[in-house]
Design a protein around this motif. Structure first.
Motif, mmCIF file in Angstrom:
data_model
loop_
_atom_site.group_PDB
_atom_site.id
_atom_site.type_symbol
_atom_site.label_atom_id
_atom_site.label_comp_id
_atom_site.label_asym_id
_atom_site.label_seq_id
_atom_site.Cartn_x
_atom_site.Cartn_y
_atom_site.Cartn_z
ATOM 1 N N ALA A 30 67.379 40.333 26.071
ATOM 2 C CA ALA A 30 66.292 40.241 25.114
ATOM 3 C C ALA A 30 66.908 40.053 23.994
ATOM 4 O O ALA A 30 66.341 39.460 23.082
ATOM 5 C CB ALA A 30 65.400 41.439 25.493
ATOM 6 N N THR A 33 69.005 36.885 23.020
ATOM 7 C CA THR A 33 67.969 35.639 22.803
ATOM 8 C C THR A 33 67.147 35.706 21.582
ATOM 9 O O THR A 33 67.020 34.723 21.089
ATOM 10 C CB THR A 33 66.903 35.623 23.981
ATOM 11 O OG1 THR A 33 67.776 35.581 25.388
ATOM 12 C CG2 THR A 33 66.029 34.447 23.997
ATOM 13 N N THR A 34 66.657 36.856 21.181
ATOM 14 C CA THR A 34 65.868 37.088 19.865
ATOM 15 C C THR A 34 66.522 37.189 18.712
ATOM 16 O O THR A 34 66.063 36.787 17.611
ATOM 17 C CB THR A 34 64.765 38.311 20.300
ATOM 18 O OG1 THR A 34 64.332 38.215 21.686
ATOM 19 C CG2 THR A 34 63.850 38.343 19.317
ATOM 20 N N ARG A 128 58.471 34.077 21.292
ATOM 21 C CA ARG A 128 57.511 33.382 21.940
ATOM 22 C C ARG A 128 57.762 33.741 23.469
ATOM 23 O O ARG A 128 56.569 33.495 24.283
ATOM 24 C CB ARG A 128 57.941 31.879 21.795
ATOM 25 C CG ARG A 128 56.805 31.013 22.236
ATOM 26 C CD ARG A 128 57.486 29.570 21.964
ATOM 27 N NE ARG A 128 57.075 29.372 20.643
ATOM 28 C CZ ARG A 128 57.163 28.117 20.360
ATOM 29 N NH1 ARG A 128 57.475 27.049 20.624
ATOM 30 N NH2 ARG A 128 56.960 27.961 18.864
ATOM 31 N N TRP A 129 58.948 33.959 24.028
ATOM 32 C CA TRP A 129 58.954 34.297 25.439
ATOM 33 C C TRP A 129 58.304 35.686 25.791
ATOM 34 O O TRP A 129 57.896 35.593 26.876
ATOM 35 C CB TRP A 129 60.512 34.459 25.715
ATOM 36 C CG TRP A 129 61.256 35.506 25.299
ATOM 37 C CD1 TRP A 129 62.347 35.469 23.993
ATOM 38 C CD2 TRP A 129 61.178 37.086 25.467
ATOM 39 N NE1 TRP A 129 62.510 36.791 23.630
ATOM 40 C CE2 TRP A 129 62.155 37.900 24.641
ATOM 41 C CE3 TRP A 129 60.506 37.499 26.340
ATOM 42 C CZ2 TRP A 129 62.276 38.985 24.611
ATOM 43 C CZ3 TRP A 129 60.532 39.038 26.481
ATOM 44 C CH2 TRP A 129 61.689 39.624 25.702
ATOM 45 N N LEU A 130 58.196 36.512 24.872
ATOM 46 C CA LEU A 130 57.514 37.743 25.287
ATOM 47 C C LEU A 130 56.038 37.546 25.402
ATOM 48 O O LEU A 130 55.308 37.759 26.224
ATOM 49 C CB LEU A 130 57.759 38.834 23.944
ATOM 50 C CG LEU A 130 57.395 40.407 24.334
ATOM 51 C CD1 LEU A 130 58.088 41.262 23.665
ATOM 52 C CD2 LEU A 130 56.116 40.449 24.330
ATOM 53 N N GLU A 132 54.744 34.618 26.072
ATOM 54 C CA GLU A 132 54.382 33.589 27.380
ATOM 55 C C GLU A 132 54.575 34.542 28.578
ATOM 56 O O GLU A 132 53.709 34.117 29.620
ATOM 57 C CB GLU A 132 55.274 32.663 27.328
ATOM 58 C CG GLU A 132 55.180 31.472 28.402
ATOM 59 C CD GLU A 132 56.234 30.379 28.385
ATOM 60 O OE1 GLU A 132 56.279 29.779 29.412
ATOM 61 O OE2 GLU A 132 57.295 30.388 27.463
ATOM 62 N N ALA A 133 55.291 35.441 28.498
ATOM 63 C CA ALA A 133 55.477 36.374 29.687
ATOM 64 C C ALA A 133 54.425 37.147 29.958
ATOM 65 O O ALA A 133 53.892 37.412 31.154
ATOM 66 C CB ALA A 133 56.834 37.440 29.666
ATOM 67 N N PRO A 241 63.396 38.128 28.692
ATOM 68 C CA PRO A 241 62.966 36.437 28.869
ATOM 69 C C PRO A 241 63.235 36.061 30.204
ATOM 70 O O PRO A 241 62.223 35.099 30.341
ATOM 71 C CB PRO A 241 64.420 35.790 28.198
ATOM 72 C CG PRO A 241 64.868 36.886 27.123
ATOM 73 C CD PRO A 241 64.725 38.639 27.986
ATOM 74 N N SER A 242 63.713 36.590 31.201
ATOM 75 C CA SER A 242 63.942 35.953 32.678
ATOM 76 C C SER A 242 62.407 36.118 33.261
ATOM 77 O O SER A 242 62.094 35.481 34.309
ATOM 78 C CB SER A 242 64.848 36.697 33.375
ATOM 79 O OG SER A 242 64.473 38.286 33.495
ATOM 80 N N VAL A 244 59.842 34.804 32.175
ATOM 81 C CA VAL A 244 59.123 33.476 32.118
ATOM 82 C C VAL A 244 59.478 32.713 33.419
ATOM 83 O O VAL A 244 58.393 32.244 34.188
ATOM 84 C CB VAL A 244 59.704 32.851 30.765
ATOM 85 C CG1 VAL A 244 59.023 31.509 30.768
ATOM 86 C CG2 VAL A 244 58.932 33.786 29.607
#
Length: 254
Positions: A30, A33-34, A128-130, A132-133, A241-242, A244
């Motif tokens: 996390a 990636t962020t 964004r990934w958070l 989206e998840a 992130p995984s 997603v």
């Protein structure tokens, strides 16, 4: 500035963290990636992002704290379930701020914890990934399978109540038969596990590849004739992130 981690403990930062050691694979992914570039150390089990090139400090349960000290982090990331309290206490006693996340019982709980860490400690906008998840995992499908989910053998250790992996499966329409047990990770005998299937209370065996590496040759043979699926342990138990990709991948397998 003083912040508070998930357990309510002080995290006395001297500004935005620039040298971070993560003792938790999910948090490593996390943060990397962020907030790229801030990680200066991670455990041997921090396998994602796949190209992460930082010094390794041993395992989550038994990190080599002297290596952590040598990296002079201005923040160490830990988890209440994956890391030992005595290691956290030793890090703090040596002057290193430690942010401990609570072991999440649900997907929303996990994402809320990550949002606090990222937006407060690193002062970044929610990634964004958070978002989206959160959208992907918001709904819970009707129950269509009832599963036994081992995470270890010799002895057998099973997903029980209030576990993140159990909530992941529940949201995909798979209930876990040990979901109402007292222990979060029961250790039943094999005969008891088999009885769930013999009595019709369970109809699916879910075998992840971590923390124990279950395979088609190691695990299913203990449950003759029982339908089983092999799943990614990262998709089942990592929060970050995984999540997603996990929604589509686990849905397809299950």
């Amino acid at each position: 500035m003083t912040l508070f981690d998930d357990l309510g403990e002080d995290v006395p930062l001297r500004g935005l963290p620039e040298r971070v050691v993560s003792l938790v694979p999910s948090l490593t992914e996390a943060v990397a990636t962020t907030v790229p570039g801030v990680l200066v150390g991670a455990t041997d089990y921090c396998t994602h992002p796949s190209g992460l090139d930082v010094p390794r400090v041993g395992g989550s349960k038994y990190p080599k704290l002297d290596r952590v000290f040598e990296l002079t982090p201005d923040l160490v990331l830990a988890n209440s379930e994956e890391n030992r309290p005595e290691d956290v206490e030793r890090l703090r006693a040596n002057g290193f701020p430690v942010w401990v996340t609570e072991a999440p019982a649900t997907v929303p709980h996990a994402l809320a914890s990550l949002r606090r860490l990222l937006t407060q400690a690193f002062e970044v906008d929610e990634p964004r990934w958070l978002v989206e998840a959160e959208e992907l995992w918001r709904e819970t499908r009707p129950v269509r399978r009832r599963a036994v989910v081992p995470v270890w053998r010799k002895p057998w250790v099973i997903l029980g109540r209030d576990t993140f992996g159990g909530d992941v499966l529940r949201r995909l329409g798979v209930s876990i038969v040990y979901g109402s047990e007292t222990d979060r990770y029961p250790r039943p005998k094999l005969d008891e596990l088999r009885s769930w299937f013999a009595e019709g209370a369970a109809d699916l065996l879910v075998l992840p590849d971590e923390p124990y590496l279950f395979t088609a040759e190691d695990g299913p043979e203990a449950f003759p004739g029982v339908p089983y699926v092999l799943v990614s342990g990262r998709y089942l138990t990592w929060y970050g992130p995984s999540l997603v990709a996990a929604h589509a991948e686990l849905s397809a397998v299950l």
